[in-house]
Design an enzyme around this catalytic site. Sequence first.
Site, PDB file in Angstrom:
ATOM      1  N   CYS A 126       0.851  -1.189   0.000  1.00 54.73           N
ATOM      2  CA  CYS A 126       0.000   0.000   0.000  1.00 54.73           C
ATOM      3  C   CYS A 126       0.894   1.249   0.000  1.00 54.73           C
ATOM      4  O   CYS A 126       2.125   1.151   0.047  1.00 54.73           O
ATOM      5  CB  CYS A 126      -0.911   0.000   1.230  1.00 54.73           C
ATOM      6  SG  CYS A 126      -0.004   0.056   2.804  1.00 54.73           S
TER       7      CYS A 126
ATOM      8  N   GLU B 185       1.303  -0.419  16.269  1.00 56.75           N
ATOM      9  CA  GLU B 185       0.511   0.740  15.868  1.00 56.75           C
ATOM     10  C   GLU B 185      -0.459   1.164  16.961  1.00 56.75           C
ATOM     11  O   GLU B 185      -0.630   2.356  17.230  1.00 56.75           O
ATOM     12  CB  GLU B 185      -0.257   0.451  14.568  1.00 56.75           C
ATOM     13  CG  GLU B 185      -1.042   1.659  14.082  1.00 56.75           C
ATOM     14  CD  GLU B 185      -1.948   1.365  12.908  1.00 56.75           C
ATOM     15  OE1 GLU B 185      -3.052   1.945  12.854  1.00 56.75           O
ATOM     16  OE2 GLU B 185      -1.567   0.554  12.041  1.00 56.75           O
TER      17      GLU B 185
END
Length: 402
Positions: free
Chosen positions: A53, A178
Site C-alpha cells: 500500500c 501501531e
Amino acid sequence: MKQFDIPSFFRSPIISKVKAFRKMQDPRKKDFSPTMLDFGNLQLYIARHFGFCYGVENAIEIAYRAVAENKGKRIFLLSQMIHNPAVNEDLTQHGIRFIQDTSGKQLISWEELNSTDVVIIPAFGTTLEIEQILNERGVSTEKYNTTCPFVEKVWNRAEKLGTENHTLIIHGKYNHEETRATFSHTAANSQAVIIKNMEEAVFLAKCIAGKTSKAEFYTYFKGKHTPDFDPEIHLTKIGVINQTTMLATETQEIAEFLKKATEDFAISSGIPKTFADTRDTLCYATNDNQSATEALMQEQLDFAMVVGGYNSSNTTHLVELLEQSCPTYFIKDESEILDGKTIRSFNIHTHEVETIENWMTGTKIGITSGASCPDSIMDSVISKLLELNGSEKTIEEVMANH
C-alpha cells in the site's frame, strides 16, 4: 498517486502486468471483482487489490534511502519496518539493526545510542515516550520517520476530538505496535480505552449505561485505559478510532453499536451523551483490500491462498474473511508449498504453522496478499502453483490476453 523508488527485486513481471491491466480497465477502482487467469487446467482468481500500500512503499523507500545516505554509520529500526519477513531480512542484510521486537521487548539498550546514530521510525509509528527517549539521547528522527500518513491521520483526528473533551475508543490489538503508538498519542490529549472486538464493545456499552461498577471496568480493561480514566465521567462524549489494519467493517460495526448505546442511554436517562463520527479515519488501502477479498469470496473457489507475514494484522484479517467461504492456506512465501500433496499453512487461531496433506483440491484457486507483501513473492507463489500443476498454457500466453 505518487510513484515510489523501491528496490526492483520487490517488483514482479506477472503481477505488475495484472495491476497495469486492471488500472487501465478500471482507473477509478470501482470494480472489485478479481482478475481471472485461465491456464486451461487451472484458473487463478487474483484479488483486485492486494500487496504494498502507499504507507508501506513510502516506508520502504525511506528506509533504503537511509541506508544509501549513511554509509559507515550505525542504522537502527525501532522495530520491524513492516510485518513481512522478506523485507525485514533484506533490511538487516543491509546492516540495519532492530532496537525492539514487535511486542516492545528491548533488543538493544537505549544507552547504546548516541547522536551520530541513524534511527528509523517504522510505518506503524511510535510512542511519544520513545520519541522523548531518542531526543534525550540526541538522536534525530525527523528525516527517516516512515510513519504511515493514514496512521498520522488517525492521530490528528484523535487530537482534535481530545480538544473537544471526547474520550477515544481505540479499536485495535493492545500489543500491536501501531495501537501502542496510537494510544500514546491519543492519551496526550484525551482519555482513551482500547477494545479488541465486539465482545469488548458490548461490555463497554454496559459501562456507558452505568450497568457495571468502576471496579469491574478497571478489571476488564486493566492496562488498556489511560491512568486516571473514570468510567462514570469519561464515557459521556466518545468517538471510535482504529488500528488501521483491523477489519474496517468491524470498526464500523463497533462504532454504530456504541453510537446507539450512547444515544439510547441519553434518551432513557436524560443525561446528554454525544458520539463523534470518525468514519473518515478508516484506511483506504485496508478498505480496498478487504472489499476485494469479499469479492473474491463470491467466486465459489476450490481453495484460496493468502500470502504474507504471519504477524501481519491486515493479512490475518484477509485469511479470516476467506476461510468463511473455502479452505484457505496462509503462507509467508512459496517455500511453504512443499509439493503437490503437502503445504505448510499458518493457523490464525492456534498461531502455529500446520503441515497439511492433500491440500490441492480442485482447479479454481483464489489468491491475494497482505499490504506488506512484495509482489515478487506473489509471482513466486503463482509460478510454484503452475509448476506443480503442469499448466496447459504458459504465463506469456495467458498474460498476452491481459
